[in-house]
Design an enzyme around this catalytic site. Structure first.
Site, PDB file in Angstrom:
ATOM      1  N   HIS A   1      -0.849   8.788   0.690  1.00 21.45           N
ATOM      2  CA  HIS A   1       0.363   9.752   0.895  1.00 21.45           C
ATOM      3  C   HIS A   1       0.238  11.125   0.812  1.00 21.45           C
ATOM      4  O   HIS A   1       0.857  11.923   1.528  1.00 21.45           O
ATOM      5  CB  HIS A   1       1.540   9.318  -0.434  1.00 21.45           C
ATOM      6  CG  HIS A   1       2.031   7.984  -0.242  1.00 21.45           C
ATOM      7  ND1 HIS A   1       2.826   7.815   1.107  1.00 21.45           N
ATOM      8  CD2 HIS A   1       2.221   7.171  -0.931  1.00 21.45           C
ATOM      9  CE1 HIS A   1       3.575   6.688   0.814  1.00 21.45           C
ATOM     10  NE2 HIS A   1       3.178   6.348  -0.130  1.00 21.45           N
TER      11      HIS A   1
ATOM     12  N   HIS B   1      -3.697   4.062  -2.464  1.00 23.56           N
ATOM     13  CA  HIS B   1      -2.312   3.849  -1.538  1.00 23.56           C
ATOM     14  C   HIS B   1      -1.782   5.541  -2.009  1.00 23.56           C
ATOM     15  O   HIS B   1      -1.241   6.008  -1.014  1.00 23.56           O
ATOM     16  CB  HIS B   1      -1.631   2.580  -2.299  1.00 23.56           C
ATOM     17  CG  HIS B   1      -0.116   2.805  -1.803  1.00 23.56           C
ATOM     18  ND1 HIS B   1       0.343   1.840  -0.991  1.00 23.56           N
ATOM     19  CD2 HIS B   1       1.010   3.512  -1.753  1.00 23.56           C
ATOM     20  CE1 HIS B   1       1.411   2.040  -0.674  1.00 23.56           C
ATOM     21  NE2 HIS B   1       2.016   3.174  -0.973  1.00 23.56           N
ATOM     22  N   GLU B   2      -1.657   5.884  -3.226  1.00 27.25           N
ATOM     23  CA  GLU B   2      -1.000   7.201  -3.423  1.00 27.25           C
ATOM     24  C   GLU B   2      -1.842   8.088  -2.809  1.00 27.25           C
ATOM     25  O   GLU B   2      -1.108   9.138  -2.359  1.00 27.25           O
ATOM     26  CB  GLU B   2      -0.689   7.060  -5.120  1.00 27.25           C
ATOM     27  CG  GLU B   2      -0.031   6.184  -5.788  1.00 27.25           C
ATOM     28  CD  GLU B   2       1.160   5.738  -4.794  1.00 27.25           C
ATOM     29  OE1 GLU B   2       1.896   6.644  -4.378  1.00 27.25           O
ATOM     30  OE2 GLU B   2       1.844   4.641  -5.327  1.00 27.25           O
TER      31      GLU B   2
ATOM     32  N   GLN C   1       6.637  11.336  -1.376  1.00 30.27           N
ATOM     33  CA  GLN C   1       7.768  10.361  -1.108  1.00 30.27           C
ATOM     34  C   GLN C   1       9.164  11.009  -1.837  1.00 30.27           C
ATOM     35  O   GLN C   1      10.338  10.435  -1.619  1.00 30.27           O
ATOM     36  CB  GLN C   1       7.365   9.278  -2.090  1.00 30.27           C
ATOM     37  CG  GLN C   1       6.347   8.497  -1.463  1.00 30.27           C
ATOM     38  CD  GLN C   1       5.818   7.242  -2.332  1.00 30.27           C
ATOM     39  OE1 GLN C   1       5.146   7.173  -3.089  1.00 30.27           O
ATOM     40  NE2 GLN C   1       6.850   6.080  -1.830  1.00 30.27           N
TER      41      GLN C   1
ATOM     42  N   CYS D   1       5.644  -0.320  -0.343  1.00 33.49           N
ATOM     43  CA  CYS D   1       5.749   1.120  -0.796  1.00 33.49           C
ATOM     44  C   CYS D   1       7.395   1.231  -0.735  1.00 33.49           C
ATOM     45  O   CYS D   1       8.086   1.039   0.056  1.00 33.49           O
ATOM     46  CB  CYS D   1       5.322   1.653   0.581  1.00 33.49           C
ATOM     47  SG  CYS D   1       5.156   3.645   0.414  1.00 33.49           S
ATOM     48  N   LEU D   2       7.613   2.191  -1.740  1.00 32.51           N
ATOM     49  CA  LEU D   2       9.104   2.348  -1.868  1.00 32.51           C
ATOM     50  C   LEU D   2       9.527   3.280  -0.763  1.00 32.51           C
ATOM     51  O   LEU D   2      10.772   3.122  -0.639  1.00 32.51           O
ATOM     52  CB  LEU D   2       9.341   3.579  -3.186  1.00 32.51           C
ATOM     53  CG  LEU D   2       8.922   2.843  -4.505  1.00 32.51           C
ATOM     54  CD1 LEU D   2       8.783   3.626  -5.912  1.00 32.51           C
ATOM     55  CD2 LEU D   2       9.676   1.432  -4.704  1.00 32.51           C
TER      56      LEU D   2
ATOM     57  N   GLY E   1       3.461   3.103  -8.650  1.00 34.61           N
ATOM     58  CA  GLY E   1       2.942   4.312  -8.363  1.00 34.61           C
ATOM     59  C   GLY E   1       3.953   5.196  -7.394  1.00 34.61           C
ATOM     60  O   GLY E   1       4.732   4.237  -6.985  1.00 34.61           O
TER      61      GLY E   1
END
Ligand code: ZN
Length: 177
Positions: free
Chosen positions: A147, A143-144, A53, A101-102, A48
């Site tokens: 963000h 999670h997303e 991000q 997480c990226l 995702g």
């Protein structure tokens, strides 16, 4: 052509901002951003990615669960763009699971999330969708969604003892799951 975008990391203030609603899903810039986010997540072995991000503070993310070296047990699904998403209901049951997480490279954390959520979002064609998500895909959504509100998974880890490096995660956690 879609392109892979640079991913900002922890410390960049955009990750801590409240993202603004998308006004027009059909805007060419939004459609291009969706394609670029899918490419970016795929190339980075992400399941995702959220627009903040890549330094675009708008309420849009991609859920793209599939097995890959970072998440060998992830279920397979088509990458799906979720625009102006909301959690409309959730289970009382909370489950802990490992997340990375990226934008937080090199770390994994054990994060409590609702096991089941009912969500609403606008899809890339402008249609309102409602869905029930459970387990890993529900975890990706939460999670997303965080963000979009300036929250990263480390904020939800209950103890520093629940944070490990990616290397230790691959060595010690993955073989036991
Ligand atoms: Zn993330």
């Amino acid at each position: 052509m879609s392109e892979s975008l640079p991913i900002i990391t922890l410390g960049d203030s955009t990750l801590r901002q409240q993202a603004v609603e998308v006004q027009n899903v059909h805007d060419a810039r939004i459609q291009k951003l969706i394609d670029d986010l899918i490419t970016t997540a795929t190339n980075a072995n992400g399941v995702g990615i959220a627009a903040p991000q890549v330094a675009e503070s708008v309420q849009l993310f991609i859920v793209a669960s599939r097995p890959n070296p970072r998440y060998p047990h992830a279920p397979e699904m088509q990458p799906t763009a979720m625009i102006n998403p909301k959690i409309v209901a959730h289970s009382t049951e909370i489950v802990k699971g490992w997340e990375g997480c990226l934008s937080v490279p090199g770390l994994r954390g054990l994060v409590p999330r609702y096991q089941t959520i009912q969500v609403e979002y606008t899809d890339r064609d402008g249609k309102l969708q409602t869905l029930e998500l459970t387990d890993f895909v529900a975890r990706i959504f939460q999670h997303e969604y965080d963000h979009l509100n300036g929250i990263v998974f480390l904020d939800r880890v209950e103890s520093n003892l629940d944070i490990v490096t990616e290397a230790e995660y691959q060595k010690n956690v993955v073989p036991n799951t």
